[in-house]
Design an enzyme around this catalytic site. Structure first.
Site, PDB file in Angstrom:
ATOM      1  N   HIS A 142      -3.742  -5.423   0.959  1.00 37.04           N
ATOM      2  CA  HIS A 142      -3.536  -5.825   2.350  1.00 37.04           C
ATOM      3  C   HIS A 142      -4.039  -7.250   2.560  1.00 37.04           C
ATOM      4  O   HIS A 142      -4.880  -7.744   1.812  1.00 37.04           O
ATOM      5  CB  HIS A 142      -4.316  -4.908   3.294  1.00 37.04           C
ATOM      6  CG  HIS A 142      -3.804  -3.508   3.361  1.00 37.04           C
ATOM      7  ND1 HIS A 142      -2.633  -3.168   3.986  1.00 37.04           N
ATOM      8  CD2 HIS A 142      -4.323  -2.344   2.874  1.00 37.04           C
ATOM      9  CE1 HIS A 142      -2.435  -1.865   3.899  1.00 37.04           C
ATOM     10  NE2 HIS A 142      -3.444  -1.343   3.225  1.00 37.04           N
ATOM     11  N   CYS A 200       0.823  -1.196   0.000  1.00 39.67           N
ATOM     12  CA  CYS A 200       0.000   0.000   0.000  1.00 39.67           C
ATOM     13  C   CYS A 200       0.866   1.259   0.000  1.00 39.67           C
ATOM     14  O   CYS A 200       1.585   1.506  -0.960  1.00 39.67           O
ATOM     15  CB  CYS A 200      -0.989  -0.024   1.168  1.00 39.67           C
ATOM     16  SG  CYS A 200      -2.370   1.136   0.972  1.00 39.67           S
TER      17      CYS A 200
END
Length: 507
Positions: A448, A335
Site C-alpha cells: 500500500h 493487496c
C-alpha cells in the site's frame, strides 16, 4: 508534567472532526508545543502501519504527521475494521485480537476502558498537549452507558470539548441544540465552544443564527470554518467514498483511472495522490461496463478477499478484466486485489471465510494462502522488473509503503515479481513482492501507499499518457510538495477566535 488536553467531538459522523484535529495538531506544533493526537476507538477500513508494525486508523497517522511526531499505537489503541453489519476485526494496541460480534465487543468494554486510560496517560506523560478526537455523536442515547470514545474520554482526560457541526449538510443549528439537550448536565458543562464547519458563502448571513445559538445554549461559537476545496489529506471515512459516486469519465485530454469499488473495499486512500494530479480522473466503479475505455483499471484492497472475488465473478467484472488484459490494456491489483489476480485463494484455517478455496482470475502466476498471522509492517522496496509502474531508470530508487494482510503469495518458480522488499519495520530482508505478467500488462503488489512515491506516480502517468497520445502537463501544474497541514492551520487561525481557543487549551 501531564499534558493539557482539548477534545473535538461532533454532532454526527463525518462533520470534519479528523481534519479539525489535524489542523489543531499543526497549529499548536507551530507554536513549539509537543502535540499528540488521540482517538480511543476508531472504526475504519483505511488503516496505517506504525514504524513498529502496529495498525492504527489512517486519521491518527495523518494527525501525527501534522503534529510532526512519529505515529504510535497509543494514539489509536482500538481500531475496528468492519466485516459485516454486526462484526468487526478488533485491533487492540496495533494487533488483531480476532473478529468479534457487537455484543461480544461490548462485553469487553470494561477491560478496554482500562487500556484506553493507560494509552492516554502515556501520551500525556510525554507531550505538552493532546488533541483528542471523538467518534460519531456524544448524544447517541443507546450507546452512552458503554461509551468508550466520547464523553467518557473527555472525563478521564479532563478535557474541554469543542463541538463541531457540518453546515454543508444542513440543519447545523438543530444539530447543535439537539445534541446539547440530550447530554447530561455534567456533560454539557464540558462543552466549551461550538465550531461550524464547511461553510460556503457570506458569514454575515450566518450571524443571526450564531447569536441565537449562543443565547439559547450559553455556549460561545469558536468560529466558522470555510469549506476547504481540493484538500490533499488522506481520507478515512467511507462517506468520502460515497461522495465520489457518479464521477464522469475523463475527457479526451485526461487520464481515466477506474478503481473497482468492491463491496468491502479498504485502503482506498491509496489512490488520492493520483486524484490530486491535474489531468487525472479517478472513478470508483460498481458496474463492469464502466471499466470499458479506462486507461487503467485497479483492483484495490479489501477486508474480505474471498467474498469480493465471488462478487467479481457474479457481476461480470472478472470476465471484463480478463478481456481487458487479453487486449494488453493495463490492470493493477493492490493487496487483496493482487491476490484476486492470481490463480487461486486458499483459506484452510477459516481465517477470513468459511470458504476454503476459490479460483482467482488467473492473470498472475501465484496462489494465495491465508494464515493465522497478520502481517503489518512498513516497507522499503525497489522495482524488480520494469512495468507500467516502474521503469529501468528507477530500478535503483528506494520506494516506501506498508503491508497489511493475512494472505501470503506462493509464487511459481518461473514467476517474476513487481518489487523487491529490502526492509520490513526497519529490519533488512530480501523478499520478492507481487508479480508481473509476461507481457507487462497485469501488475500485482501487496504494498500500500505506492502512489505516495513521486517516481511511481510519474512513471505510471507517463506510460498512460504515451499510450493515449498525450503529452505531459507543464511542470508548474504537477503536484508539488505543498504542505496541506500549514494550509489547514492557516484556515483555523483566520476563522476562529484564537483567544477563546487558547483559553480552552489552558483550562
Amino acid at each position: 508534567m501531564t499534558a493539557r488536553t482539548l477534545m473535538i467531538q461532533g454532532t454526527a459522523s463525518s462533520v470534519g472532526k479528523s481534519i479539525v484535529c489535524a489542523a489543531l495538531c499543526r497549529l499548536f506544533r507551530q507554536r513549539g508545543l509537543r502535540v499528540a493526537p488521540f482517538k480511543s476507538q476508531n472504526m475504519a477500513l483505511n488503516a496505517f502501519v506504525t514504524p513498529d508494525g502496529g495498525e492504527i486508523g489512517r486519521a491518527q497517522a495523518v494527525q501525527a504527521e501534522a503534529a510532526r511526531v512519529v505515529p504510535t499505537v497509543d494514539m489509536n489503541p482500538i481500531l475496528l475494521k468492519p466485516e459485516g453489519d454486526a462484526r468487526s476485526q478488533v485491533i487492540v494496541l496495533g494487533k488483531s485480537i480476532g473478529s468479534l460480534g457487537a455484543a461480544e465487543y461490548h462485553m469487553r468494554k470494561p477491560e478496554l476502558r482500562t487500556m484506553v486510560h493507560a494509552s492516554l496517560d502515556r501520551l500525556r506523560a510525554t507531550h505538552d498537549l493532546v488533541i483528542i478526537e471523538g467518534a460519531g455523536s456524544p448524544a447517541e442515547i443507546n450507546l452512552k452507558d458503554r461509551d468508550i470514545v466520547n464523553m467518557y474520554v473527555a472525563h478521564i482526560a479532563e478535557a474541554p470539548v469543542v463541538l463541531v457541526g457540518d453546515i454543508d449538510r444542513g440543519g447545523v443549528f438543530a444539530a447543535f441544540v439537539g445534541t446539547m439537550e440530550l447530554l447530561e448536565p455534567h456533560e454539557r458543562a464540558r462543552v466549551g465552544a461550538f465550531l461550524v464547519n464547511k461553510f460556503r458563502g457570506d458569514v454575515k448571513l450566518l450571524e443571526p443564527g450564531l447569536r441565537f445559538l449562543e443565547d439559547r445554549t450559553q455556549v460561545p461559537v469558536l468560529g466558522v470554518l470555510p469549506y476547504v476545496k481540493q484538500l490533499r489529506v488522506a481520507d478515512e471515512d467511507s462517506v468520502s467514498l460515497e461522495e465520489r459516486r457518479g464521477r464522469p469519465r475523463a475527457a479526451a485530454n485526461q487520464i481515466d483511472i477506474a478503481v473497482v469499488r468492491l463491496p468491502r473495499i479498504s485502503n482506498y486512500d491509496d489512490f488520492q495522490p493520483l486524484e490530486y494530479e491535474p489531468d487525472v480522473v479517478v472513478r470508483f466503479v460498481e458496474h463492469a461496463d464502466a471499466i470499458e475505455g479506462a486507461d487503467l483499471v485497479i483492483l484495490p484492497g479489501t477486508k474480505a478477499t474471498m467474498a469480493d472475488l465471488e462478487w467479481l465473478h457474479a457481476t461480470g467484472f472478472a470476465d471484463a478484466i480478463a478481456a481487458r488484459a487479453s487486449r494488453a490494456l493495463p490492470v493493477l491489483g493492490i493487496c487483496g486485489g493482487c491476490q484476486m489476480l492470481g490463480e487461486s485463494i486458499e483459506d484452510p484455517h477459516g481465517v477470513e471465510s468459511t470458504q476454503q478455496f476459490a479460483p482467482g482470475l488467473g492473470l498472475l502466476a501465484f496462489q494465495t494462502r491465508f494464515g493465522p498471522e497478520k502481517r503489518t509492517c512498513q516497507v522499503r522496496a525497489r522495482s524488480a522488473r520494469a512495468s507500467f509502474l516502474t521503469d529501468a531508470a528507477a530500478a535503483e530508487e528506494t520506494l516506501f509503503g506498508y503491508e497489511i494482510h493475512m494472505g501470503r503469495l506462493e509464487r511459481h518458480a518461473h514467476a517474476s515479481s513487481s518489487f523487491r522488499i529490502l526492509a520490513r519495520n526497519g529490519a533488512e530482508v530480501h523478499e520478492l513482492d507481487g508479480d508481473v505478467s509476461e507481457d507487462g500488462t497485469v501488475v500485482g503488489t501487496m504494498i500500500h501507499g505506492l502512489f505516495e512515491n513521486a517516481s511511481v506516480r510519474r512513471t505510471l502517468l507517463t506510460h498512460l499518457r504515451r499510450a493515449k497520445g498525450l503529452s505531459a502537463p507543464p511542470p508548474e501544474t504537477t503536484v508539488g510538495p505543498r504542505d496541506e497541514y500549514d494550509r489547514l492551520a492557516d484556515v483555523v487561525r483566520q476563522h476562529v477566535n484564537m483567544d477563546l481557543l487558547e483559553k480552552l487549551v489552558q483550562s
